[in-house]
Write an enzyme that holds these catalytic residues in place. Structure first.
Site, PDB file in Angstrom:
ATOM      1  N   ASP A  94     -17.433  39.989   8.051  1.00 24.13           N
ATOM      2  CA  ASP A  94     -18.362  39.083   8.698  1.00 24.13           C
ATOM      3  C   ASP A  94     -18.388  39.470  10.182  1.00 24.13           C
ATOM      4  OD1 ASP A  94     -19.948  37.008   9.402  1.00 24.13           O
ATOM      5  OD2 ASP A  94     -18.565  35.426   8.805  1.00 24.13           O
ATOM      6  N   ASP A 276     -19.200  34.543  -0.936  1.00 21.57           N
ATOM      7  CA  ASP A 276     -17.833  34.423  -0.407  1.00 21.57           C
ATOM      8  C   ASP A 276     -17.642  32.992   0.032  1.00 21.57           C
ATOM      9  OD1 ASP A 276     -19.368  34.663   2.277  1.00 21.57           O
ATOM     10  OD2 ASP A 276     -17.329  34.148   2.870  1.00 21.57           O
ATOM     11  N   CYS A 314      -8.620  28.641 -19.049  1.00 19.93           N
ATOM     12  CA  CYS A 314      -8.385  29.675 -18.046  1.00 19.93           C
ATOM     13  C   CYS A 314      -7.269  30.622 -18.496  1.00 19.93           C
ATOM     14  CB  CYS A 314      -8.003  29.018 -16.724  1.00 19.93           C
ATOM     15  SG  CYS A 314      -7.711  30.195 -15.387  1.00 19.93           S
ATOM     16  N   CYS A 316      -5.683  32.700 -16.210  1.00 22.20           N
ATOM     17  CA  CYS A 316      -5.059  33.217 -14.991  1.00 22.20           C
ATOM     18  C   CYS A 316      -3.538  33.181 -15.105  1.00 22.20           C
ATOM     19  CB  CYS A 316      -5.529  32.447 -13.754  1.00 22.20           C
ATOM     20  SG  CYS A 316      -4.652  30.909 -13.450  1.00 22.20           S
ATOM     21  N   CYS A 319      -2.220  29.545 -15.169  1.00 20.25           N
ATOM     22  CA  CYS A 319      -2.484  28.770 -16.394  1.00 20.25           C
ATOM     23  C   CYS A 319      -1.762  29.338 -17.614  1.00 20.25           C
ATOM     24  CB  CYS A 319      -3.987  28.696 -16.647  1.00 20.25           C
ATOM     25  SG  CYS A 319      -4.832  27.619 -15.449  1.00 20.25           S
ATOM     26  N   HIS A 345      -5.269  30.408  -8.992  1.00 18.06           N
ATOM     27  CA  HIS A 345      -6.120  29.865 -10.062  1.00 18.06           C
ATOM     28  C   HIS A 345      -7.565  29.710  -9.585  1.00 18.06           C
ATOM     29  CE1 HIS A 345      -7.719  27.270 -13.173  1.00 18.06           C
ATOM     30  NE2 HIS A 345      -8.130  26.465 -12.207  1.00 18.06           N
TER      31      HIS A 345
END
Lengths: 385, 385
Positions: A94, A276, A314, A316, A319, A345
């Site tokens: 940015d 983003d 999920c 991940c 999880c 997560h």
């Protein structure tokens, strides 16, 4: 020719939604994609290896923050951002436009640039389109954003036009300065400059900005800025539709600073390819977790003996291994692992959400899937984090 | 028979140093070994997967802290500590003796137990040998430590004798209560109770305590407590030598709350097999890193452009990937990843140090290796963290 290593192929479309492949010198990004935010050259609480493992392809870093600390010249001396932070994959920086304009009482803007005070030590600083190009070149990200004039979401037509037209003039200065730097101070890196379409919530200004930018160069992609900054959601969606119509379809479009899961789905539906936002990590550190049934706050007493994962659908690393009861305990005890697991997560949730969107676009099932997904996500009253 | 799943085999000896194999219901621990401290069912800043990856075999958790938060009964309801925290490997719980006696002004001790106030909410609590056995049984660690009376390191003979003799009486009550619980409230887990040899810095008391404990039961291992609590290092080393002579060689000895790298090497030299300490994670969060050349504070300006890893001989996940310059930046910016990387490095440093000690004992090269290691470690003036 700068930017030659950047290509974008649209692999599939369904109405305005697109599945694409964005190639950069540091690798390929399957779009739509969510970029996690590594403000200070680290995605807060996460290790680059965790981002790789979840399939995050590209991350964002902030020129403003890195300029102040540790300094862009130091990062250049240490081999650039990729080497410095141990992330050999695509990075976008940015320009600091959003940050300096957020420092409302600490800055003054003129045609040439912006004077502001550092939020760290109060020291006087100045950003111009030229100085920002030098900073982003020192940092060495793949995609570098132009320096732009950002305004509040509800700004009136006159204010929005003034800022949008200034941003377009600053884009020209960014382009010239980048060409000069590439000639006078060559570096072994290929970077591409993304312009930013501004215009507030004013349809005509958005159209004019998009048209002026498209006509002014062979851009490898486009930023859409000044949204999710206080305007109503329907206004944001309307602006995305206007911009979608005005931009070429063969280049990626990056909606800056957005956002929440529902915003990503709504954005993809309107032709956005890249997003983003700090939300997944910031909210994660505050105890909020995204789930397919809406957002939950893990600190609530109801999770004390809840042996389910954060989100039952999920996959991940949090999880797969930990219960809500355990993660709640970590938050009550203020343990770093709690911040880690929820940040992990939440970023995984958005990365996977965009992967699912891509699969559904390819299968021409995005319309129904996104409708069902949004209905389920909104079915549970969101508990503020 | 309780404790039947616990065995200890001495694989090699070199003078007093021993390489052993300690088997527990949740797996095998190659000794000597360092146990990272997971006070609140999490080794601060680290993920269990990181501990596994570095070869950490066994960790410690604190009965006192977990009793207060989230509560040992809750952890029992959730399947015990191994399931709760996602660590299927060996665990040892401290009895809370050290914690309640550290609360100097908040506690009163009598023959039956200790009254104290919670450090969290000031509520009145009471620990007795019996209540602590219930807590440690609820938590479900493999090795559970007896409730003992801990005193400051420089305590006089009378005070030390009083506390040591009380600890031995409390050991008998722990044993009886554990037998009662196993009979009246059977659980599908095998736990073994370790006694703790106290006696302050008084040779005769240490000998008497060791003798009385050894004669009172068929223990699967022994704790050595009340050291590294303010006494001089030579006094601690002398006590280790006394205890080493007094304890059977065919059981593991665990030196509680120790320590720093040099203490581990000195302890192994004196027949110690297991260690634990918060130092690597606590110091890591403060910016201090262990290296083979002594301790460094990564926040110092000298590391600003230092592209070396924390320790050039280390193979941890931090040293393989990140420079001192980057980790310094993370600390200056107060980023969680900095805390993670230094905690990971420091725990890895101690785990690996004990692995190296074991290899040298097996090769009968421990004497020379440990001498050289200590000389190099002490060659650089330690910079306080």
């Amino acid at each position: 020719m700068p930017g030659r290593e950047f290509t974008f192929v649209v692999d599939a479309v369904e109405e305005h939604a697109r599945a694409g492949t964005f190639s950069t010198p540091h690798g390929v990004v399957d779009t739509p994609a969510f970029m996690a935010v590594g403000t200070l050259a680290t995605v807060k609480a996460l290790d680059p290896a965790e981002l790789e493992a979840m399939g995050a392809a590209m991350i964002l870093a902030n020129a403003y923050h890195l300029h102040l600390r540790p300094g862009d010249a130091l990062i250049r001396d240490l081999g650039g951002l990729h080497a410095f932070m141990g992330w050999p994959h695509p990075i976008l920086t940015d320009s600091g436009g959003f940050q300096v304009f957020s420092l409302a009482s600490l800055r003054t803007v003129d045609e040439n640039g912006v004077d502001f005070r550092s939020h760290i030590d109060g020291s006087s600083r100045r950003f111009t389109p030229e100085s920002v190009m030098q900073i982003e070149r020192n940092l060495g990200a793949d995609v570098i954003m132009q320096f732009d004039h950002v305004i509040p979401g509800q700004s009136d037509y006159h204010t929005a036009r003034d800022a949008s037209e200034r941003s377009i003039r600053w884009l020209q200065r960014c382009t010239r300065e980048l060409a000069r730097l590439e000639r006078d101070d060559p570096l072994d890196r290929d970077q591409t400059l993304f312009p930013i379409v501004q215009g507030g919530i004013h349809e005509q200004l958005r159209q004019e900005a998009a048209r002026a930018i498209v006509e002014s160069g062979d851009w490898r992609g486009f930023g859409v800025g000044g949204l999710s900054v206080g305007e109503a959601k329907p206004e944001m969606y309307r602006m995305l539709e206007v911009v979608n119509d005005a931009l070429p379809t063969d280049r990626p479009r990056y909606l800056m600073g957005v956002g929440f899961p529902e915003d990503l789905v709504e954005g993809v539906k309107r032709g956005i390819d890249l997003f983003d936002c700090v939300a997944p990590t910031r909210m994660g550190r505050n105890g909020a977790a995204f789930t397919v049934d809406g957002r939950i706050n893990i600190k609530r007493a109801e999770y004390r003996i809840d042996t389910r994962p954060l989100d039952e659908e999920c996959d991940c690393a949090a999880c797969r291994r930990f219960t809500r009861a355990y993660i709640r305990h970590l938050f009550v005890a203020d343990e770093i692992l709690g911040h880690r697991l929820l940040s992990l997560h939440n970023v995984h949730f958005l990365v996977r959400l965009m992967r699912l969107a891509r699969e559904h676009i390819a299968a021409k099932t995005f319309g129904g899937w996104s409708r069902d997904w949004l209905a389920r996500y909104h079915s549970r009253p969101t508990i503020s984090a």
